[in-house]
Enzyme design. Structure first.
Site, mmCIF file in Angstrom:
data_model
loop_
_atom_site.group_PDB
_atom_site.id
_atom_site.type_symbol
_atom_site.label_atom_id
_atom_site.label_comp_id
_atom_site.label_asym_id
_atom_site.label_seq_id
_atom_site.Cartn_x
_atom_site.Cartn_y
_atom_site.Cartn_z
ATOM 1 N N ALA A 1 133.256 31.812 145.244
ATOM 2 C CA ALA A 1 132.906 33.236 145.294
ATOM 3 C C ALA A 1 131.694 33.527 146.171
ATOM 4 O O ALA A 1 131.476 34.662 146.573
ATOM 5 C CB ALA A 1 132.678 33.764 143.880
ATOM 6 N N GLY B 1 131.397 32.081 149.082
ATOM 7 C CA GLY B 1 131.830 31.703 150.428
ATOM 8 C C GLY B 1 132.272 32.887 151.269
ATOM 9 O O GLY B 1 132.244 34.038 150.831
ATOM 10 N N ILE C 1 135.345 33.700 152.711
ATOM 11 C CA ILE C 1 136.589 34.420 152.385
ATOM 12 C C ILE C 1 136.340 35.379 151.221
ATOM 13 O O ILE C 1 136.741 36.542 151.248
ATOM 14 C CB ILE C 1 137.737 33.447 152.030
ATOM 15 C CG1 ILE C 1 138.154 32.642 153.264
ATOM 16 C CG2 ILE C 1 138.947 34.203 151.462
ATOM 17 C CD1 ILE C 1 139.209 31.583 153.003
ATOM 18 N N ALA C 2 135.660 34.864 150.205
ATOM 19 C CA ALA C 2 135.409 35.679 149.011
ATOM 20 C C ALA C 2 134.633 36.956 149.355
ATOM 21 O O ALA C 2 134.831 37.996 148.723
ATOM 22 C CB ALA C 2 134.646 34.859 147.966
ATOM 23 N N ARG D 1 135.733 20.181 154.949
ATOM 24 C CA ARG D 1 135.752 18.968 155.758
ATOM 25 C C ARG D 1 134.475 18.910 156.572
ATOM 26 O O ARG D 1 134.169 19.812 157.329
ATOM 27 C CB ARG D 1 136.958 18.997 156.683
ATOM 28 C CG ARG D 1 137.144 17.699 157.414
ATOM 29 C CD ARG D 1 138.457 17.694 158.152
ATOM 30 N NE ARG D 1 138.827 16.328 158.480
ATOM 31 C CZ ARG D 1 140.078 15.932 158.601
ATOM 32 N NH1 ARG D 1 141.055 16.765 158.390
ATOM 33 N NH2 ARG D 1 140.340 14.688 158.921
ATOM 34 N N ARG E 1 140.310 12.221 156.442
ATOM 35 C CA ARG E 1 141.255 13.051 155.718
ATOM 36 C C ARG E 1 141.408 12.590 154.261
ATOM 37 O O ARG E 1 141.509 13.394 153.340
ATOM 38 C CB ARG E 1 142.598 12.955 156.436
ATOM 39 C CG ARG E 1 143.595 13.961 156.001
ATOM 40 C CD ARG E 1 144.889 13.831 156.798
ATOM 41 N NE ARG E 1 145.945 14.516 156.068
ATOM 42 C CZ ARG E 1 146.043 15.816 156.001
ATOM 43 N NH1 ARG E 1 145.184 16.580 156.620
ATOM 44 N NH2 ARG E 1 147.002 16.381 155.293
ATOM 45 N N ASN F 1 138.868 16.843 146.815
ATOM 46 C CA ASN F 1 139.551 18.033 146.326
ATOM 47 C C ASN F 1 140.478 17.737 145.163
ATOM 48 O O ASN F 1 140.638 18.572 144.269
ATOM 49 C CB ASN F 1 140.260 18.734 147.479
ATOM 50 C CG ASN F 1 139.260 19.533 148.299
ATOM 51 O OD1 ASN F 1 138.613 20.434 147.771
ATOM 52 N ND2 ASN F 1 139.084 19.176 149.552
ATOM 53 N N GLY G 1 142.055 27.087 148.727
ATOM 54 C CA GLY G 1 141.248 25.965 149.223
ATOM 55 C C GLY G 1 142.126 24.817 149.681
ATOM 56 O O GLY G 1 143.088 24.453 149.012
ATOM 57 N N ASP H 1 149.721 32.445 157.223
ATOM 58 C CA ASP H 1 150.590 31.908 158.277
ATOM 59 C C ASP H 1 151.738 32.871 158.554
ATOM 60 O O ASP H 1 152.100 33.117 159.706
ATOM 61 C CB ASP H 1 151.128 30.539 157.858
ATOM 62 C CG ASP H 1 150.009 29.594 157.455
ATOM 63 O OD1 ASP H 1 149.158 29.310 158.303
ATOM 64 O OD2 ASP H 1 149.963 29.177 156.278
ATOM 65 N N HIS I 1 150.819 24.178 154.229
ATOM 66 C CA HIS I 1 149.850 24.979 154.974
ATOM 67 C C HIS I 1 148.989 24.007 155.787
ATOM 68 O O HIS I 1 147.878 23.661 155.407
ATOM 69 C CB HIS I 1 148.967 25.808 154.035
ATOM 70 C CG HIS I 1 147.786 26.400 154.762
ATOM 71 N ND1 HIS I 1 147.900 27.425 155.656
ATOM 72 C CD2 HIS I 1 146.476 26.068 154.757
ATOM 73 C CE1 HIS I 1 146.714 27.704 156.162
ATOM 74 N NE2 HIS I 1 145.833 26.885 155.637
HETATM 75 P P1 NAX Z 1 133.259 28.584 152.534
HETATM 76 O O1 NAX Z 1 132.747 27.211 152.780
HETATM 77 O O2 NAX Z 1 132.611 29.744 153.197
HETATM 78 O O3 NAX Z 1 133.241 28.875 150.965
HETATM 79 C C1 NAX Z 1 133.721 27.972 150.033
HETATM 80 C C2 NAX Z 1 132.933 28.142 148.770
HETATM 81 O O4 NAX Z 1 133.529 27.316 147.757
HETATM 82 C C3 NAX Z 1 131.463 27.714 148.895
HETATM 83 O O5 NAX Z 1 130.624 28.752 148.426
HETATM 84 C C4 NAX Z 1 131.391 26.474 148.005
HETATM 85 O O6 NAX Z 1 130.127 26.318 147.377
HETATM 86 C C5 NAX Z 1 132.491 26.787 146.997
HETATM 87 N N1 NAX Z 1 132.934 25.622 146.224
HETATM 88 C C6 NAX Z 1 133.016 24.331 146.603
HETATM 89 N N2 NAX Z 1 133.431 23.570 145.586
HETATM 90 C C7 NAX Z 1 133.627 24.386 144.542
HETATM 91 C C8 NAX Z 1 134.041 24.184 143.210
HETATM 92 N N3 NAX Z 1 134.320 22.961 142.743
HETATM 93 N N4 NAX Z 1 134.137 25.262 142.397
HETATM 94 C C9 NAX Z 1 133.840 26.481 142.843
HETATM 95 N N5 NAX Z 1 133.425 26.736 144.092
HETATM 96 C C10 NAX Z 1 133.322 25.696 144.933
HETATM 97 O O7 NAX Z 1 134.823 28.511 152.882
HETATM 98 P P2 NAX Z 1 135.838 29.701 153.137
HETATM 99 O O8 NAX Z 1 135.858 30.005 154.583
HETATM 100 O O9 NAX Z 1 135.619 30.793 152.179
HETATM 101 O O10 NAX Z 1 137.225 28.936 152.837
HETATM 102 C C11 NAX Z 1 137.553 28.497 151.538
HETATM 103 C C12 NAX Z 1 138.749 27.574 151.576
HETATM 104 O O11 NAX Z 1 139.908 28.251 152.065
HETATM 105 C C13 NAX Z 1 138.595 26.359 152.477
HETATM 106 O O12 NAX Z 1 139.059 25.219 151.765
HETATM 107 C C14 NAX Z 1 139.514 26.661 153.638
HETATM 108 O O13 NAX Z 1 139.967 25.481 154.257
HETATM 109 C C15 NAX Z 1 140.606 27.405 152.944
HETATM 110 N N6 NAX Z 1 141.492 28.237 153.774
HETATM 111 C C16 NAX Z 1 142.799 28.299 153.426
HETATM 112 C C17 NAX Z 1 143.697 29.145 154.047
HETATM 113 C C18 NAX Z 1 145.120 29.232 153.615
HETATM 114 O O14 NAX Z 1 145.868 29.941 154.283
HETATM 115 N N7 NAX Z 1 145.568 28.551 152.565
HETATM 116 C C19 NAX Z 1 143.266 29.970 155.189
HETATM 117 C C20 NAX Z 1 141.801 30.211 155.226
HETATM 118 C C21 NAX Z 1 140.939 29.043 154.845
HETATM 119 O O15 NAX Z 1 140.753 28.220 155.965
#
Ligand code: NAX
Length: 333
Positions: free
Chosen positions: A12, A14, A16-17, A92, A98, A105, A130, A159, A187
């Site tokens: 939340a 991050g 995207i949130a 990453r 990988r 995760n 994620g 996508d 994905h």
């Molecule tokens: P950010 O790095 O900006 O935000 C991620 C947030 O998750 C950080 O605030 C981090 O502290 C938090 N976090 C990490 N571990 C956690 C846990 N165990 N519990 C709760 N929070 C935790 O990344 P953001 O750009 O917001 O992207 C989030 C995820 O979406 C990434 O894994 C990214 O690869 C994935 N995506 C997936 C997409 C899809 O289509 N499925 C597209 C967009 C995005 O790339």
């Protein structure tokens, strides 16, 4: 007046949130008259940043946002929730294999799956964003045996939206004029964006996308690779990964799941394979074309699959099997 829905967003703090929370809290997903209670989960070091996000949400003065709870505790975040948007994941880092990413995760989604199992409503709808999204969803599903498997999904709508937008531009129509685009599989860069069954509304008439596009080499070549590599292209340009478009896609995914798809169209989402559909191995979380009604998804069955498509659908299934086997080994299952 309606009972409030409890919606949890993880990651939340991050990027995207930051877009997603505003859209959800102003009614884009559950409707403008549906009160919302937001529970926001992130990791302990991010609580300060998250407090800032909470302040901003408060300052939006949104009429349907009844309550906000920010926490680093899964129990607090998941208790009695109706919807879980699992956006947070281990990113990453440079030099990370990988395998290490999968492992980190797998642990996160094992823990969150168990917590969902214990604390969420049994009717909870879960969308995993994620990465690796499909495999994370599979791990969470396996660790939450008291919640129906059908309630777990992963996001491939971004996508699909990317694919729609490519076809719309190619045919000079608005994106609303492109229907029945499918994303198959993972994905990841092995996903198969498929427009062979798509429809383009041209001059007010439904036309086969293959005819409207009239460029088979493009549909089997650049169209597919552009969609597969779009995430990387955004990172290269923005120096940050897709966030606005990802948040929009999450809203589309959950809105359609709750409110249903429109007649004459379908959407793509990663859902559990029963092993009897399109030759996809049983138990994978694989992106299929689905219609949604009454909160339930149904895979669109009976689409023809030619040799070109078959090969692509199998390549992405193979990758998902490898990810699954590695992730299950890490969590000792
Ligand atoms: P950010 O790095 O900006 O935000 C991620 C947030 O998750 C950080 O605030 C981090 O502290 C938090 N976090 C990490 N571990 C956690 C846990 N165990 N519990 C709760 N929070 C935790 O990344 P953001 O750009 O917001 O992207 C989030 C995820 O979406 C990434 O894994 C990214 O690869 C994935 N995506 C997936 C997409 C899809 O289509 N499925 C597209 C967009 C995005 O790339």
């Amino acid at each position: 007046s309606k009972m409030a829905l409890r919606v949890c967003v993880t990651g939340a703090a991050g990027q995207i949130a930051y877009s997603l929370l505003y859209s959800v809290a102003k009614g884009d997903v559950f409707g403008k008259d549906q009160p919302i209670i937001l529970t926001l989960l992130d990791i302990a070091p991010m609580m300060g940043v998250l407090e800032g996000v909470v302040m901003e949400l408060q300052d939006c003065a949104l009429p349907i946002l009844q309550e906000i709870k920010a926490t680093a505790d899964e129990r607090e975040a998941f208790t009695d929730i109706d919807v879980a948007m699992l956006v947070g994941a281990m990113p990453r880092r440079e030099g990370m294999e990988r395998k290490d990413l999968l492992k980190a995760n797998a642990k996160i989604f094992q823990s969150q799956g168990k917590s969902l199992d214990q604390y969420a409503k049994k009717t909870v709808k879960v969308v995993v964003v994620g990465n690796p999204a499909n495999t994370n969803a599979l791990i969470a599903m396996k660790c939450a045996p008291s919640i129906p498997k059908e309630n777990f999904s992963c996001l491939t709508r971004l996508d699909q939206n990317r694919a729609k937008s490519q076809i719309a531009a190619k045919c000079s129509v608005p994106t609303s004029g492109v229907k029945k685009v499918t994303i198959w599989g993972n994905h990841s860069s092995t996903q198969f964006p498929d427009a062979m069954h798509a429809v383009v509304v041209k001059d007010g008439k439904d036309t086969k996308a293959t005819e409207a596009v009239n460029d088979d080499a493009w549909l089997k070549g650049d169209f597919i690779t552009t969609v597969q590599k779009r995430g990387a292209a955004v990172i290269a340009a923005r120096k940050l990964s897709s966030a606005m478009s990802a948040a929009k896609a999450i809203c589309d995914h959950v809105r359609d799941w709750v409110q249903g798809t429109t007649d004459g169209d379908w959407v793509s989402m990663g859902v559990i394979s029963d092993g009897n559909t399109y030759g996809v191995p049983e138990g994978l979380i694989y992106s299929f074309p689905v219609t949604l009604s009454g909160g339930k998804w149904t895979i669109v069955d009976g689409l023809s699959v030619d040799a070109f498509a078959r090969e692509k659908m199998d390549i992405t299934a193979k990758e998902l099997i490898e990810e699954r086997d590695a992730a299950l080994e890490f969590i000792g299952n």
